[in-house]
Design an enzyme around this catalytic site. Structure first.
Site, PDB file in Angstrom:
ATOM      1  N   GLU A 152       0.901  -1.101   0.080  1.00 26.65           N
ATOM      2  CA  GLU A 152      -0.075  -0.048   0.115  1.00 26.65           C
ATOM      3  C   GLU A 152       0.943   1.207   0.123  1.00 26.65           C
ATOM      4  O   GLU A 152       2.090   1.152   0.252  1.00 26.65           O
ATOM      5  CB  GLU A 152      -0.890   0.051   1.245  1.00 26.65           C
ATOM      6  N   HIS A 169      -9.185   9.951   4.190  1.00 32.21           N
ATOM      7  CA  HIS A 169      -8.918   8.958   3.083  1.00 32.21           C
ATOM      8  C   HIS A 169      -9.386   9.554   1.691  1.00 32.21           C
ATOM      9  O   HIS A 169     -10.144  10.049   1.460  1.00 32.21           O
ATOM     10  CB  HIS A 169      -9.610   7.699   3.292  1.00 32.21           C
ATOM     11  N   ARG A 186      -1.114   8.972   1.942  1.00 33.19           N
ATOM     12  CA  ARG A 186      -2.611   9.548   1.993  1.00 33.19           C
ATOM     13  C   ARG A 186      -2.909  11.079   1.884  1.00 33.19           C
ATOM     14  O   ARG A 186      -3.658  11.594   1.243  1.00 33.19           O
ATOM     15  CB  ARG A 186      -3.292   8.842   2.916  1.00 33.19           C
ATOM     16  N   ARG A 220      -1.006   8.725   9.743  1.00 31.52           N
ATOM     17  CA  ARG A 220      -0.802   6.933   9.798  1.00 31.52           C
ATOM     18  C   ARG A 220      -0.448   6.346   8.669  1.00 31.52           C
ATOM     19  O   ARG A 220      -1.161   6.746   7.556  1.00 31.52           O
ATOM     20  CB  ARG A 220      -2.331   6.675  10.263  1.00 31.52           C
TER      21      ARG A 220
END
Length: 532
Positions: free
Chosen positions: A118, A242, A289, A385
């Site tokens: 990811e 997100h 992100r 995060r």
């Protein structure tokens, strides 16, 4: 119920990954009561599509995972926490395998787990159950907890406030936590649930925002209760958005996992078809992100769009369906075939990186109170995060809190007699519309003023609105019987206040906190610690 609940030694608030991991560890020696606000599976854990990050690949190292986490966190992470969590990760995965979580494997014998990659990770290190890891983990934990004779699970209990020394029949200013007052949704009665030790595992505060991937119950209850009881909170301005939530007016908060970009999905302008991520960052769609969310936000604002496109239709249909069965099926039901056409997406609030300040044992500032998971600020995530580190944090800190309680059990006295909840001066509400109106107002101004890109002026506007609403909501709370909606509204406003206070204090842009007045990053990374 007053005084002690002799049938339970430890109270856990929250039935997600952190709460149930703690419960299963404690239940080897103690009797545990778990309170869930809604159904046992209604928290964020069940919604986690991606997976769990752990160093399991031959070429990967703890040092690489630590470095990736620190880079994503823009240096705000506490290195000792990052090392602690990442070194525990392989053990946490092994325990889940023992519980029967059916992780995807690379071979028929199931000997090696399939690892995906990811954004922000330098290696393939995400173990997963197709694209529904959280649901598989939650199901396994609930099954194990239900089967354990030392664990009592009570759903439909909305916790109102922690029970502290000031709620003892003989008042004490000790700050010692003895449990919580909670509303039973079925009877409408408020009961005092007491225990020698309490663990808050109540999840994040995502529903403060208009667009969020969090479940409806993510109203920051644990953070707000801990703050009111006297705990410090830290880095609440670090709200992760997100980048890719499905844009659909009928279906709210359906997440399109990070892994779609990890496996080759591209972000494009919906009208021109231009692939825009390379214009913003050389890592393109694999950038962290916050970078991707800001790029999409910029495209939407610059061109007056409602959404952008996420396109993986250039890959083989079999590959797409095999990797993303849940998403593929859900989208087909909405008339979108992701193997042939792009998916409309918008950024949405996704994860609360700040929260109740804890140490490596999950201890808070208050004696008798521990916390774990998304309601905490452990030092793992810093200013942003890293993908798939969140479930990992829940397992590691859920177990750490439980082990610390067991190792220090002799220090925990039995609870003294506690005053019952006082309803003598309240009536049933005759105007529920007030709650709905205030809820909508908070979520709208937080989205517009305290969103992905901020300014001091917008933050001050939000602070002004919060001040006005505080008086209104406290007045309402003082006059009417509590309902779950009222409890949540009070907690939402408290968390909105903490986010804005944190954002106004941080005079720099770092990680998730991007403010136009202070576009640069200060040399020293400092936590924004708020003291009640």
């Amino acid at each position: 119920m007053t005084g002690t609940s002799p049938e339970h030694d430890v109270l856990i608030i929250g039935s997600g990954a952190a709460g149930l991991t703690a419960a299963l560890t404690l239940a080897e020696h103690k009797r545990v009561l778990v309170l869930a606000k809604g159904k046992l599976t209604s928290g964020s854990t069940a919604w986690a599509q991606g997976g769990i990050a752990a160093v399991l690949d031959a070429g990967d190292t703890f040092e690489d995972h630590i470095r990736d986490t620190m880079i994503a966190g823009a240096g705000l992470n506490r290195r000792e926490t990052v090392e602690f969590v990442i070194e525990q990760a392989p053990r946490a995965i092994a325990r889940l395998v023992d519980l029967g979580v059916p992780f995807n494997t690379d071979d028929a014998a199931g000997a090696s787990l399939h690892l995906t990659r990811e954004g922000g990770h330098s290696h393939r290190r995400i173990v997963h159950v197709a694209d529904a890891t959280g649901w598989a983990v939650q199901s396994a934990l609930v099954k194990a907890a239900e089967a354990h004779p030392n664990i009592t699970l009570l759903p439909d209990r909305s916790c109102i406030d922690l029970i502290t020394g000031k709620n003892e029949q003989r008042y004490s200013g000790s700050g010692r936590v003895w449990g919580a007052y909670a509303l039973d949704a079925a009877t409408g009665k408020v009961e005092a649930y007491t225990a020698r030790a309490t663990i808050l595992a109540a999840g994040g505060a995502g529903r403060v925002y208009r667009f969020s991937t969090a479940p409806r119950g993510a109203t920051g209850d644990g953070i707000a209760m801990a703050w009111r009881a006297g705990c410090r909170v830290s880095n609440m301005e670090m709200m992760q958005f997100h980048p890719t939530c499905l844009y659909n007016l009928e279906v709210k908060n359906f997440l399109i996992t990070e892994a779609v970009r990890g496996e080759g999905g591209q972000l494009k302008h919906p009208v021109t078809g231009h692939r825009f991520m390379p214009d913003y960052d050389e890592r393109a769609e694999l950038a962290p992100r916050d970078v991707v969310a800001r790029a999409i936000d910029d495209q939407i604002k610059r061109y007056g769009l409602d959404y952008v496109h996420l396109d993986i239709s250039h890959l083989a249909p079999e590959f797409v369906i095999q990797h993303f069965p849940t998403i593929h099926e859900k989208l087909l039901g909405l008339g979108i075939d992701m193997t042939k056409e792009p998916i409309p997406v918008v950024p949405a609030q996704h994860y609360t990186c700040g929260g109740i300040l804890i140490d490596l044992a999950g201890r808070t500032d208050l004696p008798g109170l521990y916390a774990a998971g998304e309601c905490t600020e452990s030092g793992l995530h810093g200013a942003n995060r890293l993908a798939s580190n969140s479930l990992l944090e829940c397992f590691v800190f859920g177990e750490a809190a439980a082990r610390d309680i067991l190792s220090r059990w002799d220090e925990f006295d039995p609870p003294p007699p506690i005053r019952q909840w006082d309803e003598s001066r309240v009536t049933d509400s005759d105007e529920e519309v007030v709650i709905k109106q205030n809820w909508t107002e908070i979520r709208r101004f937080m989205w517009n003023y305290v969103g992905i890109v901020r300014t001091t002026k917008r933050l001050e506007r939000a602070a002004h609105r919060i001040k006005l609403l505080h008086g209104e909501i406290e007045d309402y709370y003082g006059h009417f019987r509590v309902t779950t909606d009222l409890i949540e509204l009070r907690n939402l406003l408290q968390c909105a206040d903490l986010i804005v206070q944190g954002a106004l204090r941080r005079h720099e842009s770092r990680g998730l906190h991007f403010i136009l007045d202070y576009p640069g990053m200060l040399e020293e990374a400092r936590d924004t610690v708020l003291v009640p």
